[in-house]
Design a protein around this motif. Structure first.
Motif, PDB file in Angstrom:
ATOM      1  N   TYR A  72       0.831  -1.200   0.000  1.00  0.00           N
ATOM      2  CA  TYR A  72       0.000   0.000   0.000  1.00  0.00           C
ATOM      3  C   TYR A  72       0.866   1.251   0.000  1.00  0.00           C
ATOM      4  N   HIS A  73       1.852   1.291   0.869  1.00  0.00           N
ATOM      5  CA  HIS A  73       2.647   2.500   1.003  1.00  0.00           C
ATOM      6  C   HIS A  73       3.749   2.590  -0.050  1.00  0.00           C
ATOM      7  N   ARG A  74       4.643   1.625  -0.052  1.00  0.00           N
ATOM      8  CA  ARG A  74       5.813   1.721  -0.930  1.00  0.00           C
ATOM      9  C   ARG A  74       5.485   1.499  -2.398  1.00  0.00           C
ATOM     10  N   TYR A  75       4.672   0.483  -2.700  1.00  0.00           N
ATOM     11  CA  TYR A  75       4.431   0.161  -4.104  1.00  0.00           C
ATOM     12  C   TYR A  75       3.314   1.012  -4.712  1.00  0.00           C
ATOM     13  N   PHE A  76       2.112   0.924  -4.150  1.00  0.00           N
ATOM     14  CA  PHE A  76       0.979   1.592  -4.780  1.00  0.00           C
ATOM     15  C   PHE A  76       1.014   3.105  -4.617  1.00  0.00           C
ATOM     16  N   HIS A  78       3.984   5.113  -3.862  1.00  0.00           N
ATOM     17  CA  HIS A  78       5.210   5.755  -4.317  1.00  0.00           C
ATOM     18  C   HIS A  78       5.925   5.046  -5.467  1.00  0.00           C
ATOM     19  N   ARG A  79       5.483   3.856  -5.816  1.00  0.00           N
ATOM     20  CA  ARG A  79       6.160   3.074  -6.869  1.00  0.00           C
ATOM     21  C   ARG A  79       7.661   2.960  -6.604  1.00  0.00           C
ATOM     22  N   SER A  80       7.991   2.584  -5.370  1.00  0.00           N
ATOM     23  CA  SER A  80       9.395   2.502  -4.948  1.00  0.00           C
ATOM     24  C   SER A  80      10.137   1.311  -5.539  1.00  0.00           C
ATOM     25  N   PHE A  81       9.421   0.316  -5.991  1.00  0.00           N
ATOM     26  CA  PHE A  81      10.066  -0.859  -6.573  1.00  0.00           C
ATOM     27  C   PHE A  81       9.175  -1.414  -7.670  1.00  0.00           C
ATOM     28  N   LYS A  82       9.733  -2.341  -8.444  1.00  0.00           N
ATOM     29  CA  LYS A  82       8.982  -2.989  -9.519  1.00  0.00           C
ATOM     30  C   LYS A  82       8.778  -4.453  -9.156  1.00  0.00           C
ATOM     31  N   THR A  83       7.630  -4.967  -9.541  1.00  0.00           N
ATOM     32  CA  THR A  83       7.325  -6.366  -9.269  1.00  0.00           C
ATOM     33  C   THR A  83       6.333  -6.869 -10.312  1.00  0.00           C
ATOM     34  N   SER A  84       6.142  -8.175 -10.323  1.00  0.00           N
ATOM     35  CA  SER A  84       5.229  -8.765 -11.306  1.00  0.00           C
ATOM     36  C   SER A  84       3.778  -8.541 -10.883  1.00  0.00           C
ATOM     37  N   ARG A  85       2.871  -8.763 -11.814  1.00  0.00           N
ATOM     38  CA  ARG A  85       1.446  -8.585 -11.554  1.00  0.00           C
ATOM     39  C   ARG A  85       0.947  -9.578 -10.496  1.00  0.00           C
ATOM     40  N   ILE A  90      -1.027 -10.574  -4.895  1.00  0.00           N
ATOM     41  CA  ILE A  90      -0.889 -11.238  -3.594  1.00  0.00           C
ATOM     42  C   ILE A  90      -0.679 -10.205  -2.488  1.00  0.00           C
ATOM     43  N   GLY A  91       0.199  -9.236  -2.733  1.00  0.00           N
ATOM     44  CA  GLY A  91       0.437  -8.193  -1.735  1.00  0.00           C
ATOM     45  C   GLY A  91      -0.809  -7.374  -1.444  1.00  0.00           C
ATOM     46  N   ALA A  92      -1.544  -7.010  -2.482  1.00  0.00           N
ATOM     47  CA  ALA A  92      -2.779  -6.247  -2.298  1.00  0.00           C
ATOM     48  C   ALA A  92      -3.838  -7.083  -1.593  1.00  0.00           C
ATOM     49  N   PHE A  93      -3.923  -8.362  -1.931  1.00  0.00           N
ATOM     50  CA  PHE A  93      -4.903  -9.249  -1.303  1.00  0.00           C
ATOM     51  C   PHE A  93      -4.642  -9.385   0.191  1.00  0.00           C
ATOM     52  N   VAL A  94      -3.391  -9.599   0.568  1.00  0.00           N
ATOM     53  CA  VAL A  94      -3.039  -9.743   1.981  1.00  0.00           C
ATOM     54  C   VAL A  94      -3.253  -8.420   2.714  1.00  0.00           C
ATOM     55  N   ALA A  95      -2.892  -7.308   2.083  1.00  0.00           N
ATOM     56  CA  ALA A  95      -3.091  -6.001   2.717  1.00  0.00           C
ATOM     57  C   ALA A  95      -4.580  -5.691   2.879  1.00  0.00           C
ATOM     58  N   CYS A  96      -5.395  -6.100   1.922  1.00  0.00           N
ATOM     59  CA  CYS A  96      -6.842  -5.889   2.044  1.00  0.00           C
ATOM     60  C   CYS A  96      -7.419  -6.640   3.232  1.00  0.00           C
ATOM     61  N   SER A  97      -6.807  -7.750   3.607  1.00  0.00           N
ATOM     62  CA  SER A  97      -7.314  -8.520   4.739  1.00  0.00           C
ATOM     63  C   SER A  97      -7.103  -7.810   6.072  1.00  0.00           C
ATOM     64  N   LEU A 104      -6.253   1.118  -4.188  1.00  0.00           N
ATOM     65  CA  LEU A 104      -6.507   2.354  -4.923  1.00  0.00           C
ATOM     66  C   LEU A 104      -6.941   3.472  -3.968  1.00  0.00           C
ATOM     67  N   TRP A 105      -7.849   3.160  -3.057  1.00  0.00           N
ATOM     68  CA  TRP A 105      -8.267   4.171  -2.100  1.00  0.00           C
ATOM     69  C   TRP A 105      -7.122   4.596  -1.202  1.00  0.00           C
ATOM     70  N   TRP A 106      -6.357   3.610  -0.728  1.00  0.00           N
ATOM     71  CA  TRP A 106      -5.265   3.912   0.205  1.00  0.00           C
ATOM     72  C   TRP A 106      -4.200   4.773  -0.466  1.00  0.00           C
ATOM     73  N   ALA A 107      -3.837   4.416  -1.678  1.00  0.00           N
ATOM     74  CA  ALA A 107      -2.807   5.184  -2.386  1.00  0.00           C
ATOM     75  C   ALA A 107      -3.290   6.583  -2.746  1.00  0.00           C
ATOM     76  N   ALA A 108      -4.550   6.716  -3.089  1.00  0.00           N
ATOM     77  CA  ALA A 108      -5.080   8.021  -3.464  1.00  0.00           C
ATOM     78  C   ALA A 108      -5.177   8.962  -2.275  1.00  0.00           C
ATOM     79  N   HIS A 109      -5.392   8.433  -1.096  1.00  0.00           N
ATOM     80  CA  HIS A 109      -5.556   9.267   0.092  1.00  0.00           C
ATOM     81  C   HIS A 109      -4.297   9.340   0.947  1.00  0.00           C
ATOM     82  N   HIS A 110      -3.216   8.755   0.506  1.00  0.00           N
ATOM     83  CA  HIS A 110      -1.968   8.786   1.285  1.00  0.00           C
ATOM     84  C   HIS A 110      -1.255  10.094   1.086  1.00  0.00           C
TER      85      HIS A 110
END
Length: 110
Positions: A72-76, A78-85, A90-97, A104-110
């Motif tokens: 949520y913070h680093r990738y979505f 700030h785009r601090s790193f690159k990773t596969s889809r 998986i990262g978004a799914f675990v963070a949503c839990s 999208l909401w978290w990144a837009a309001h950060h």
């Protein structure tokens, strides 16, 4: 006031703003899941505390907080790193839990 499941799942953009003074009503429909989760915590008093439960709670907390921080913070946000889809999903799914809305909401309001 109309209650719709869509408003609870995907609130309009103005929900992050302060409500007008005359419309300071609590939206109980949107609060219901959080109230129920907190009431469900009472069930914990009817089960014994075991080391396995404590370890599971600790590991679950660490994994979710890592996902929020890394994805949520680093990738979505700030785009601090690159990773596969797949890793993004998986990262978004675990963070949503963790219950902190979607990426999208978290990144837009950060």
């Amino acid at each position: 006031m109309s209650f719709s499941i869509l408003k609870w799942i995907c609130p309009p953009p103005e929900t992050h703003e302060e409500p007008p003074v005359e419309d300071g009503k609590v939206e109980w429909f949107r609060c219901l899941p959080y109230v129920l989760i907190h009431l469900a915590c009472v069930i914990a008093f009817f089960y014994p505390v075991t080391w396995a439960c404590i370890a599971l709670a600790f590991v679950s907390y660490c994994v979710r907080m890592f996902s929020i921080t890394a994805f949520y913070h680093r990738y979505f946000s700030h785009r601090s790193f690159k990773t596969s889809r797949v890793v993004q999903y998986i990262g978004a799914f675990v963070a949503c839990s963790s219950g902190q809305r979607g990426p999208l909401w978290w990144a837009a309001h950060h």
